[in-house]
Design a protein around this motif. Structure first.
Motif, PDB file in Angstrom:
ATOM      1  N   ALA A   1       0.841  -1.205   0.000  1.00  0.00           N
ATOM      2  CA  ALA A   1       0.000   0.000   0.000  1.00  0.00           C
ATOM      3  C   ALA A   1       0.878   1.257   0.000  1.00  0.00           C
ATOM      4  CB  ALA A   1      -0.945   0.005   1.198  1.00  0.00           C
TER       5      ALA A   1
ATOM      6  N   VAL B   1      -5.310  -0.869  -1.476  1.00  0.00           N
ATOM      7  CA  VAL B   1      -4.625  -1.605  -2.540  1.00  0.00           C
ATOM      8  C   VAL B   1      -4.961  -3.087  -2.462  1.00  0.00           C
ATOM      9  CG1 VAL B   1      -2.321  -2.260  -3.377  1.00  0.00           C
ATOM     10  CG2 VAL B   1      -2.751   0.076  -2.597  1.00  0.00           C
TER      11      VAL B   1
ATOM     12  N   ALA C   1      -4.237   0.206  -6.773  1.00  0.00           N
ATOM     13  CA  ALA C   1      -5.222   0.938  -5.972  1.00  0.00           C
ATOM     14  C   ALA C   1      -6.619   0.585  -6.466  1.00  0.00           C
ATOM     15  CB  ALA C   1      -4.989   2.436  -6.085  1.00  0.00           C
TER      16      ALA C   1
ATOM     17  N   VAL D   1      -5.606   5.434   0.351  1.00  0.00           N
ATOM     18  CA  VAL D   1      -5.598   4.510  -0.769  1.00  0.00           C
ATOM     19  C   VAL D   1      -5.665   3.078  -0.245  1.00  0.00           C
ATOM     20  CG1 VAL D   1      -4.223   3.618  -2.692  1.00  0.00           C
ATOM     21  CG2 VAL D   1      -4.348   6.068  -2.293  1.00  0.00           C
TER      22      VAL D   1
ATOM     23  N   HIS E   1      -9.576   5.143  -3.781  1.00  0.00           N
ATOM     24  CA  HIS E   1      -8.781   6.321  -3.435  1.00  0.00           C
ATOM     25  C   HIS E   1      -9.749   7.382  -2.936  1.00  0.00           C
ATOM     26  CE1 HIS E   1      -5.450   9.334  -4.893  1.00  0.00           C
ATOM     27  NE2 HIS E   1      -5.791   9.528  -3.642  1.00  0.00           N
TER      28      HIS E   1
ATOM     29  N   THR F   1      -3.955  -0.536   3.334  1.00  0.00           N
ATOM     30  CA  THR F   1      -4.300   0.883   3.229  1.00  0.00           C
ATOM     31  C   THR F   1      -3.129   1.781   3.630  1.00  0.00           C
ATOM     32  OG1 THR F   1      -6.612   0.363   3.685  1.00  0.00           O
ATOM     33  CG2 THR F   1      -5.930   2.646   4.018  1.00  0.00           C
TER      34      THR F   1
ATOM     35  N   TYR G   1      -3.455   2.075 -10.718  1.00  0.00           N
ATOM     36  CA  TYR G   1      -4.873   1.869 -10.401  1.00  0.00           C
ATOM     37  C   TYR G   1      -5.391   0.600 -11.056  1.00  0.00           C
ATOM     38  CZ  TYR G   1      -5.524   6.602  -8.582  1.00  0.00           C
ATOM     39  OH  TYR G   1      -5.462   7.745  -7.819  1.00  0.00           O
TER      40      TYR G   1
END
Length: 162
Positions: free
Chosen positions: A4, A113, A118, A111, A121, A74, A27
């Motif tokens: 993360a 993950v 990600a 964020v 967000h 996170t 992302y």
């Protein structure tokens, strides 16, 4: 450093560099983003376009890191966006022509993950503070003084928990 934190650091670096390809790679295709100035963004292309639209408005954009946290999947960053509004900001809601004003706005990113990308967000900043610094809000729409960095002894140390 966990996954993360690596993704969050990569996002920050890509935004500051203006590297939309590097940002998009961080992302998941179906990622979502919540923002303070409009509806939820759905999908990596929409998120990247929003963030890069802001970045294009501030070509000298930089990030002053305040605090960093990580727990499991996170990562959280608190700090300040700093830059000069010399180009038009584009967003799904329209365009904001350059004001030529400098900003230093407190901001927070969260964020989440999964599998190295990600998936969620959330970012927060004080919209009124931003608009006031740009000279677009406040008494007579006069720009507020851009806050300077706090003294190092005034800042809480960065912490990371795992």
């Amino acid at each position: 450093m966990g996954q993360a934190r690596e993704v969050m650091n990569g996002m920050t670096e890509a935004i500051v560099r203006g590297d939309d390809e590097a940002l998009r790679a961080l992302y998941a295709p179906d990622a979502i983003a919540d923002r303070p100035d409009g509806p939820r963004l759905e999908g990596a292309p929409a998120i990247v376009e929003y963030l890069m639209g802001f970045r294009r408005g501030f070509p000298d954009l930089s990030w002053e890191n305040g605090r960093q946290y990580e727990s499991g999947d996170t990562a959280i960053d608190e700090g300040h966006l700093v830059g000069t509004h010399t180009e038009t900001i584009t967003s799904p809601e329209g365009e904001l022509p350059a004001t030529g004003r400098a900003i230093r706005v407190r901001e927070c990113d969260i964020v989440t993950v999964r599998d190295g990308a990600a998936v969620e967000h959330r970012f927060y900043y004080d919209q009124l503070d931003l608009l006031t610094q740009l000279g677009l809000a406040g008494s007579g729409a006069e720009a507020a003084a851009v806050p300077g960095p706090r003294a190092a002894t005034d800042q809480a140390p960065a912490r990371s928990t795992r």
